[in-house]
Design an enzyme around this catalytic site. Structure first.
Site, PDB file in Angstrom:
ATOM      1  N   HIS A  95      66.072 -40.796  24.516  1.00 23.69           N
ATOM      2  CA  HIS A  95      64.808 -40.060  24.446  1.00 23.69           C
ATOM      3  C   HIS A  95      63.684 -40.718  25.240  1.00 23.69           C
ATOM      4  O   HIS A  95      62.600 -40.149  25.343  1.00 23.69           O
ATOM      5  CB  HIS A  95      64.410 -39.839  22.984  1.00 23.69           C
ATOM      6  N   TYR A 115      55.196 -31.517  20.729  1.00 27.92           N
ATOM      7  CA  TYR A 115      56.469 -31.848  20.086  1.00 27.92           C
ATOM      8  C   TYR A 115      56.665 -33.355  20.114  1.00 27.92           C
ATOM      9  O   TYR A 115      56.619 -33.970  21.174  1.00 27.92           O
ATOM     10  CB  TYR A 115      57.599 -31.131  20.819  1.00 27.92           C
TER      11      TYR A 115
END
Length: 133
Positions: free
Chosen positions: A22, A41
């Protein structure tokens, strides 16, 4: 605008790998999320693997459906699935467990003008009331 918070469980033995994946999400995946209505997000990961996600969207079901139509999402979900525990529906994006929002500071401040004014910094309060600070 609706806010959505959800949880998932990352395998504790794969936390470092999950974090690394990520650190630089595929640009095509980032574009797909943005175009599908996923805004603000964020993912938060606890040391035991509890993953908490947060996003703002006009319609969460529509945003999820839009991502289901993206080939990049299918590839991403297939690569991410081994990092998770107990995926009810085989993929993280379909196994999210949304949480009920029970408190929101801005919403309550907006509903209580006197509290909102008292919570503002003195300079902003003076500007709104016309009194010197």
């Amino acid at each position: 605008m609706p806010r959505v918070c959800f949880t998932l469980q990352v395998r504790p033995d794969r936390l470092d790998e999950y974090r690394a994946r990520h650190a630089q999400v595929w640009p095509e995946m980032l574009t797909a999320l943005a175009e599908s209505g996923w805004r603000d997000y964020s993912l938060f990961l606890r040391e035991d693997g509890l993953l908490v996600g947060y996003l703002v969207t006009d319609d969460f079901e529509a945003a999820q459906a839009a991502m289901q139509d993206r080939a990049v999402n299918a590839r991403w979900q297939a690569e991410m699935a081994p990092y998770f525990v107990d995926l009810d529906h085989g993929a993280a994006d379909r196994s999210m467990r949304p949480l009920d929002e029970v408190f929101n500071l801005e919403a309550q401040l907006a509903a209580e003008p006197a509290v909102r004014l008292a919570a503002q910094p003195p300079a902003q309060l003076a500007a709104e009331t016309g009194e010197p600070s």
